[in-house]
Motif scaffolding. Structure first.
Motif, short mmCIF file in Angstrom:
data_model
loop_
_atom_site.label_atom_id
_atom_site.label_comp_id
_atom_site.label_asym_id
_atom_site.label_seq_id
_atom_site.Cartn_x
_atom_site.Cartn_y
_atom_site.Cartn_z
N ILE A 103 0.85 -1.20 0.00
CA ILE A 103 0.00 0.00 0.00
C ILE A 103 0.88 1.25 0.00
O ILE A 103 0.61 2.23 -0.70
N ARG A 104 1.97 1.21 0.78
CA ARG A 104 2.86 2.37 0.88
C ARG A 104 3.53 2.64 -0.46
O ARG A 104 3.63 3.77 -0.91
N GLN A 105 4.03 1.55 -1.09
CA GLN A 105 4.72 1.72 -2.37
C GLN A 105 3.77 2.28 -3.43
O GLN A 105 4.14 3.17 -4.19
N LEU A 106 2.54 1.75 -3.44
CA LEU A 106 1.54 2.24 -4.41
C LEU A 106 1.27 3.72 -4.19
O LEU A 106 1.14 4.49 -5.14
N ALA A 107 1.19 4.12 -2.91
CA ALA A 107 0.91 5.53 -2.59
C ALA A 107 2.06 6.42 -3.07
O ALA A 107 1.83 7.46 -3.69
N ILE A 108 3.30 5.98 -2.80
CA ILE A 108 4.46 6.81 -3.18
C ILE A 108 4.58 6.91 -4.70
O ILE A 108 4.86 7.97 -5.25
N ASP A 109 4.34 5.79 -5.39
CA ASP A 109 4.48 5.78 -6.86
C ASP A 109 3.37 6.54 -7.55
O ASP A 109 3.48 6.87 -8.73
N GLU A 111 1.68 9.58 -6.57
CA GLU A 111 1.40 10.83 -5.87
C GLU A 111 0.25 11.57 -6.58
O GLU A 111 0.19 11.57 -7.82
N ILE A 112 -0.64 12.14 -5.79
CA ILE A 112 -1.81 12.80 -6.39
C ILE A 112 -1.42 14.17 -6.92
O ILE A 112 -0.85 14.99 -6.20
N LEU A 114 -2.71 17.61 -9.48
CA LEU A 114 -3.94 18.30 -9.87
C LEU A 114 -4.38 17.86 -11.26
O LEU A 114 -5.57 17.85 -11.57
N GLU A 117 -6.80 14.97 -11.09
CA GLU A 117 -8.14 15.40 -10.70
C GLU A 117 -8.88 16.03 -11.88
O GLU A 117 -10.04 15.77 -12.12
N ILE B 66 0.48 15.43 -1.96
CA ILE B 66 -0.45 14.44 -1.36
C ILE B 66 -0.14 13.04 -1.86
O ILE B 66 0.00 12.81 -3.06
N SER B 68 -1.65 8.95 -1.04
CA SER B 68 -2.86 8.41 -0.42
C SER B 68 -2.82 6.88 -0.34
O SER B 68 -2.58 6.21 -1.34
#
Lengths: 120, 234
Positions: A103-109, A111-112, A114, A117, B66, B68
């Motif tokens: 989960i951490r690796q997926l989050a870092i790879d 990054e959200i 704009l 969105e 951010i 997530s």
């Protein structure tokens, strides 16, 4: 033959057969390893021996300095249960840590930004 | 105690957030307004934390970053993610900052100062226990004692969420606890890696939100259980 069996012995035979069939099925579909299958069979054969020849447990109990066979079985059962709970706890903990890593690796790879969105 | 604005560019505040929609915007925008970088880690929040953080990012696109988690993994995992992401962004100073509004933004410069002056590799912002409600202060005193027993380190506030690290120190720290136990584990890692630790007194803002989170008796017991299990693991 069945008439001379006690009810608890019949129940144990049925449970043992279903358990061995269950683990055999898992082995057939490669969900369990041969080692797990052998371990399960040994445990259930041991339970069956204790059920049909209860004197064996008394003999083993005497060797360990315990008076009654039933005491021996209870103590061994408790030790096995504690061991399994500890092993399961460690296994769950390891799985949790693996999941954390993923989960951490997926989050870092991912990054959200704009742009993400706006595309949505 | 003046911090130059170009120095602030090297500072990243890791803000772990789980269901913090009431406070998240105010906190991260407040930090960004001060000129620091914010790395918000949304830890699988079920409320609008992520959406509000994205709105804040629109206002400060160069200051707010951010990442997530798809599902909730706990405080430790969120801090780990944030610190790793901050290192990847070339942060020279990394600060962990709670998203529930219990820390004062003015305290950020206080915890960076010992790092900036080269006096310490890691700083913990200690909350004065006399300012806490009784149940919280008791739980925190017990946790300090347990941290001393298990990790051989006496600190004023082992459960504080405001910590600061140099880049080198942050790279050496490897915490594995995913929940609240991570706070004590930070102390263990600081000790095991022979990092110079400094403790700075900070102010704590107690609101209904901050009261509901953090270390209470149940969390304390969970941490104790984890510490005992870890003794068998290592």
């Amino acid at each position: 033959m069945l008439g001379s069996l006690h009810l608890y012995q019949v129940v144990i035979i049925i449970v043992a057969i279903f358990s061995i069939l269950f683990i055999y099925n898992r082995l057939r579909y490669k969900k369990s390893t041969p080692a797990t299958f052998v371990l399960f069979c040994v445990v259930w054969v041991f339970v069956l021996v204790m059920t049909f020849v209860p004197d064996v447990s008394t003999l083993i109990a005497m060797k360990f300095g315990m008076g009654r066979g039933l005491d021996f079985i209870s103590v061994v059962g408790l030790i096995i249960c504690f061991y399994l709970i500890f092993k399961l706890y460690i296994r769950i903990e390891d799985n949790e840590q693996q999941m954390d890593k993923l989960i951490r690796q997926l989050a870092i790879d991912n990054e959200i930004t704009l742009d993400d969105e706006d595309e949505e | 105690m003046i911090i130059m604005s170009d120095f602030k560019d090297d500072v990243y505040l890791v803000v772990p957030a789980y269901n913090e929609e009431k406070t998240v915007s105010e906190i991260i925008e407040g930090i960004a307004k001060e000129g620091y970088n914010v790395l918000l880690v949304n830890d699988g929040s079920a409320d609008n934390t992520l959406e509000l953080a994205i709105e804040s990012k629109r206002k400060y696109p160069d200051k707010i970053f951010i990442v997530s988690h798809m599902i909730n993994r706990g405080l430790g995992a969120a801090l780990n993610t944030g610190m790793e992401a901050a290192i990847k962004k070339d942060a020279q100073y990394i600060i962990t900052f709670d998203a529930d509004g219990q820390h004062a933004i003015e305290d950020i410069s206080k915890v960076i100062q010992p790092l900036y002056d080269g006096e310490a590799d890691a700083v913990i912002g200690s909350r004065p226990f006399e300012d806490m409600p009784l149940s919280k202060s008791f739980a925190n005193i017990v946790m300090n004692f347990l941290t001393l027993i298990f990790y051989r380190r006496k600190v004023k506030d082992s459960q504080s969420g405001l910590r600061a690290f140099t880049r080198d120190a942050a790279s050496k720290i490897n915490v594995v606890s995913s929940g609240y136990g991570v706070s004590s584990e930070f102390i263990k890692e600081i000790t095991d890696n022979n990092l110079r630790l400094s403790e700075v007194t900070i102010t704590t803002i107690y609101t209904p939100e901050t009261q509901n989170k953090g270390t209470d008796a149940i969390v304390g017991l969970k941490i104790l259980f984890k510490m005992i299990i870890d003794l068998f693991r290592f």
